[in-house]
Design a protein around this motif. Sequence first.
Motif, PDB file in Angstrom:
ATOM      1  N   PHE A 185     -27.360 -23.067 -55.923  1.00 48.43           N
ATOM      2  CA  PHE A 185     -26.279 -23.511 -55.043  1.00 48.43           C
ATOM      3  C   PHE A 185     -26.886 -23.991 -53.735  1.00 48.43           C
ATOM      4  O   PHE A 185     -27.693 -23.287 -53.124  1.00 48.43           O
ATOM      5  CB  PHE A 185     -25.320 -22.344 -54.769  1.00 48.43           C
ATOM      6  N   LEU A 186     -26.515 -25.198 -53.305  1.00 50.71           N
ATOM      7  CA  LEU A 186     -26.960 -25.738 -52.024  1.00 50.71           C
ATOM      8  C   LEU A 186     -25.791 -25.700 -51.049  1.00 50.71           C
ATOM      9  O   LEU A 186     -24.753 -26.327 -51.271  1.00 50.71           O
ATOM     10  CB  LEU A 186     -27.470 -27.174 -52.185  1.00 50.71           C
ATOM     11  N   ASN A 187     -25.965 -24.984 -49.971  1.00 48.92           N
ATOM     12  CA  ASN A 187     -24.944 -24.770 -48.950  1.00 48.92           C
ATOM     13  C   ASN A 187     -24.840 -26.019 -48.075  1.00 48.92           C
ATOM     14  O   ASN A 187     -25.821 -26.435 -47.456  1.00 48.92           O
ATOM     15  CB  ASN A 187     -25.344 -23.546 -48.124  1.00 48.92           C
ATOM     16  N   ILE A 188     -23.641 -26.601 -48.007  1.00 47.10           N
ATOM     17  CA  ILE A 188     -23.432 -27.797 -47.197  1.00 47.10           C
ATOM     18  C   ILE A 188     -22.491 -27.525 -46.026  1.00 47.10           C
ATOM     19  O   ILE A 188     -22.302 -28.349 -45.162  1.00 47.10           O
ATOM     20  CB  ILE A 188     -22.951 -28.968 -48.088  1.00 47.10           C
ATOM     21  N   GLY A 189     -21.930 -26.348 -45.959  1.00 51.26           N
ATOM     22  CA  GLY A 189     -21.055 -25.995 -44.847  1.00 51.26           C
ATOM     23  C   GLY A 189     -20.301 -24.722 -45.140  1.00 51.26           C
ATOM     24  O   GLY A 189     -20.585 -24.019 -46.105  1.00 51.26           O
ATOM     25  N   MET A 190     -19.346 -24.431 -44.292  1.00 53.12           N
ATOM     26  CA  MET A 190     -18.491 -23.266 -44.509  1.00 53.12           C
ATOM     27  C   MET A 190     -17.078 -23.606 -44.061  1.00 53.12           C
ATOM     28  O   MET A 190     -16.864 -24.563 -43.313  1.00 53.12           O
ATOM     29  CB  MET A 190     -19.028 -22.039 -43.788  1.00 53.12           C
ATOM     30  N   TYR A 191     -16.127 -22.827 -44.561  1.00 52.79           N
ATOM     31  CA  TYR A 191     -14.744 -23.043 -44.152  1.00 52.79           C
ATOM     32  C   TYR A 191     -14.033 -21.711 -43.978  1.00 52.79           C
ATOM     33  O   TYR A 191     -14.427 -20.703 -44.535  1.00 52.79           O
ATOM     34  CB  TYR A 191     -13.976 -23.948 -45.127  1.00 52.79           C
ATOM     35  N   ALA A 192     -12.977 -21.771 -43.185  1.00 51.59           N
ATOM     36  CA  ALA A 192     -12.134 -20.597 -42.945  1.00 51.59           C
ATOM     37  C   ALA A 192     -10.686 -21.059 -42.876  1.00 51.59           C
ATOM     38  O   ALA A 192     -10.379 -22.063 -42.221  1.00 51.59           O
ATOM     39  CB  ALA A 192     -12.533 -19.920 -41.638  1.00 51.59           C
ATOM     40  N   PHE A 193      -9.814 -20.352 -43.575  1.00 53.00           N
ATOM     41  CA  PHE A 193      -8.393 -20.670 -43.554  1.00 53.00           C
ATOM     42  C   PHE A 193      -7.701 -19.842 -42.485  1.00 53.00           C
ATOM     43  O   PHE A 193      -8.038 -18.682 -42.268  1.00 53.00           O
ATOM     44  CB  PHE A 193      -7.756 -20.391 -44.917  1.00 53.00           C
ATOM     45  N   VAL A 194      -6.720 -20.451 -41.825  1.00 53.45           N
ATOM     46  CA  VAL A 194      -5.954 -19.789 -40.777  1.00 53.45           C
ATOM     47  C   VAL A 194      -4.513 -19.663 -41.251  1.00 53.45           C
ATOM     48  O   VAL A 194      -3.773 -20.653 -41.267  1.00 53.45           O
ATOM     49  CB  VAL A 194      -6.023 -20.589 -39.451  1.00 53.45           C
ATOM     50  N   PRO A 195      -4.125 -18.444 -41.679  1.00 49.13           N
ATOM     51  CA  PRO A 195      -2.747 -18.254 -42.151  1.00 49.13           C
ATOM     52  C   PRO A 195      -1.732 -18.483 -41.038  1.00 49.13           C
ATOM     53  O   PRO A 195      -2.082 -18.613 -39.879  1.00 49.13           O
ATOM     54  CB  PRO A 195      -2.718 -16.796 -42.602  1.00 49.13           C
ATOM     55  N   VAL A 196      -0.502 -18.528 -41.381  1.00 53.13           N
ATOM     56  CA  VAL A 196       0.655 -18.723 -40.514  1.00 53.13           C
ATOM     57  C   VAL A 196       0.762 -20.185 -40.080  1.00 53.13           C
ATOM     58  O   VAL A 196       1.813 -20.794 -40.214  1.00 53.13           O
ATOM     59  CB  VAL A 196       0.667 -17.778 -39.289  1.00 53.13           C
ATOM     60  N   ILE A 197      -0.320 -20.775 -39.592  1.00 52.10           N
ATOM     61  CA  ILE A 197      -0.257 -22.173 -39.157  1.00 52.10           C
ATOM     62  C   ILE A 197      -0.827 -23.128 -40.216  1.00 52.10           C
ATOM     63  O   ILE A 197      -0.923 -24.327 -39.979  1.00 52.10           O
ATOM     64  CB  ILE A 197      -0.960 -22.383 -37.794  1.00 52.10           C
ATOM     65  N   ASN A 198      -1.209 -22.602 -41.375  1.00 47.52           N
ATOM     66  CA  ASN A 198      -1.695 -23.406 -42.506  1.00 47.52           C
ATOM     67  C   ASN A 198      -2.797 -24.386 -42.122  1.00 47.52           C
ATOM     68  O   ASN A 198      -2.723 -25.572 -42.424  1.00 47.52           O
ATOM     69  CB  ASN A 198      -0.548 -24.161 -43.180  1.00 47.52           C
ATOM     70  N   GLU A 199      -3.809 -23.872 -41.473  1.00 51.12           N
ATOM     71  CA  GLU A 199      -4.934 -24.715 -41.090  1.00 51.12           C
ATOM     72  C   GLU A 199      -6.204 -24.264 -41.806  1.00 51.12           C
ATOM     73  O   GLU A 199      -6.302 -23.126 -42.269  1.00 51.12           O
ATOM     74  CB  GLU A 199      -5.175 -24.671 -39.580  1.00 51.12           C
ATOM     75  N   CYS A 200      -7.148 -25.178 -41.849  1.00 52.67           N
ATOM     76  CA  CYS A 200      -8.470 -24.868 -42.372  1.00 52.67           C
ATOM     77  C   CYS A 200      -9.500 -25.456 -41.421  1.00 52.67           C
ATOM     78  O   CYS A 200      -9.439 -26.639 -41.081  1.00 52.67           O
ATOM     79  CB  CYS A 200      -8.660 -25.453 -43.773  1.00 52.67           C
ATOM     80  N   ASP A 201     -10.415 -24.621 -40.972  1.00 54.31           N
ATOM     81  CA  ASP A 201     -11.528 -25.083 -40.144  1.00 54.31           C
ATOM     82  C   ASP A 201     -12.735 -25.247 -41.046  1.00 54.31           C
ATOM     83  O   ASP A 201     -13.083 -24.332 -41.809  1.00 54.31           O
ATOM     84  CB  ASP A 201     -11.837 -24.071 -39.035  1.00 54.31           C
ATOM     85  N   ILE A 202     -13.359 -26.411 -40.990  1.00 50.42           N
ATOM     86  CA  ILE A 202     -14.532 -26.713 -41.805  1.00 50.42           C
ATOM     87  C   ILE A 202     -15.704 -26.946 -40.859  1.00 50.42           C
ATOM     88  O   ILE A 202     -15.611 -27.741 -39.923  1.00 50.42           O
ATOM     89  CB  ILE A 202     -14.306 -27.965 -42.681  1.00 50.42           C
ATOM     90  N   TYR A 203     -16.799 -26.227 -41.123  1.00 50.68           N
ATOM     91  CA  TYR A 203     -18.000 -26.332 -40.295  1.00 50.68           C
ATOM     92  C   TYR A 203     -19.132 -26.867 -41.168  1.00 50.68           C
ATOM     93  O   TYR A 203     -19.464 -26.302 -42.192  1.00 50.68           O
ATOM     94  CB  TYR A 203     -18.390 -24.962 -39.736  1.00 50.68           C
ATOM     95  N   SER A 204     -19.719 -27.963 -40.738  1.00 50.68           N
ATOM     96  CA  SER A 204     -20.858 -28.550 -41.437  1.00 50.68           C
ATOM     97  C   SER A 204     -21.671 -29.276 -40.375  1.00 50.68           C
ATOM     98  O   SER A 204     -21.772 -28.787 -39.251  1.00 50.68           O
ATOM     99  CB  SER A 204     -20.375 -29.487 -42.551  1.00 50.68           C
ATOM    100  N   THR A 205     -22.207 -30.424 -40.708  1.00 52.23           N
ATOM    101  CA  THR A 205     -22.918 -31.206 -39.704  1.00 52.23           C
ATOM    102  C   THR A 205     -21.982 -31.518 -38.544  1.00 52.23           C
ATOM    103  O   THR A 205     -22.383 -31.544 -37.393  1.00 52.23           O
ATOM    104  CB  THR A 205     -23.453 -32.508 -40.322  1.00 52.23           C
ATOM    105  N   GLU A 206     -20.707 -31.739 -38.886  1.00 51.76           N
ATOM    106  CA  GLU A 206     -19.640 -31.890 -37.899  1.00 51.76           C
ATOM    107  C   GLU A 206     -18.574 -30.856 -38.217  1.00 51.76           C
ATOM    108  O   GLU A 206     -18.509 -30.348 -39.327  1.00 51.76           O
ATOM    109  CB  GLU A 206     -19.039 -33.295 -37.973  1.00 51.76           C
ATOM    110  N   ASP A 207     -17.718 -30.569 -37.250  1.00 48.73           N
ATOM    111  CA  ASP A 207     -16.628 -29.622 -37.452  1.00 48.73           C
ATOM    112  C   ASP A 207     -15.314 -30.376 -37.631  1.00 48.73           C
ATOM    113  O   ASP A 207     -15.098 -31.419 -37.004  1.00 48.73           O
ATOM    114  CB  ASP A 207     -16.509 -28.674 -36.258  1.00 48.73           C
ATOM    115  N   TYR A 208     -14.450 -29.835 -38.488  1.00 48.43           N
ATOM    116  CA  TYR A 208     -13.162 -30.458 -38.777  1.00 48.43           C
ATOM    117  C   TYR A 208     -12.087 -29.387 -38.745  1.00 48.43           C
ATOM    118  O   TYR A 208     -12.332 -28.235 -39.086  1.00 48.43           O
ATOM    119  CB  TYR A 208     -13.161 -31.105 -40.172  1.00 48.43           C
ATOM    120  N   ASN A 209     -10.875 -29.795 -38.385  1.00 51.36           N
ATOM    121  CA  ASN A 209      -9.721 -28.921 -38.427  1.00 51.36           C
ATOM    122  C   ASN A 209      -8.639 -29.664 -39.198  1.00 51.36           C
ATOM    123  O   ASN A 209      -8.198 -30.734 -38.770  1.00 51.36           O
ATOM    124  CB  ASN A 209      -9.248 -28.586 -37.008  1.00 51.36           C
TER     125      ASN A 209
END
Length: 161
Positions: A67-91
């Motif tokens: 498995f090659l790790n390309i980033g990580m993510y975390a889900f935020v309940p209640v507001i239905n968001e996902c934060d994605i962290y990689s070379t750049e960050d996304y919400n």
Amino acid sequence: MIDISKTIENIRATCNNYVDPDLVATVIHDNYYMGSNNILEIEKFDIEKEDSFEERIVKILKYENVFLNIGMYAFVPVINECDIYSTEDYNLKLSNEEFEKYANEKERVFGILIKKESEDYIIGSCDLCGCSIDAAFKEIESSDLPFYKKLKEIIDSKIIY
């Protein structure tokens, strides 16, 4: 065809935001449970001390999935968001349907599982810590939803053909 060595070099060159470059790869057994992520300490599979990180992975792939790790993510309940962290960050703001489909895990690393003795890969995720007895790889179901499309876009930018 995927160039495994160049893909690993590309990932390691830009992964400092989310993982130590020496811990970007994890051995995944056939049952999808996680093995070692300390590639530099593996001494079997015909690995020699002077082998580069990329050469070690290619040798390991003859016997194990990696498995090659390309980033990580975390889900935020209640507001239905996902934060994605990689070379750049996304919400990402997710629909209820999308949140229900993908938010079964709180925080995971994502990337590609390269199957042993091949150049085939699966997009998926692993536990943040491989120290749990049930730490494993999990395939991420393909879809046209924004979460999957964003992960695929990030992964596609790292793979070298």
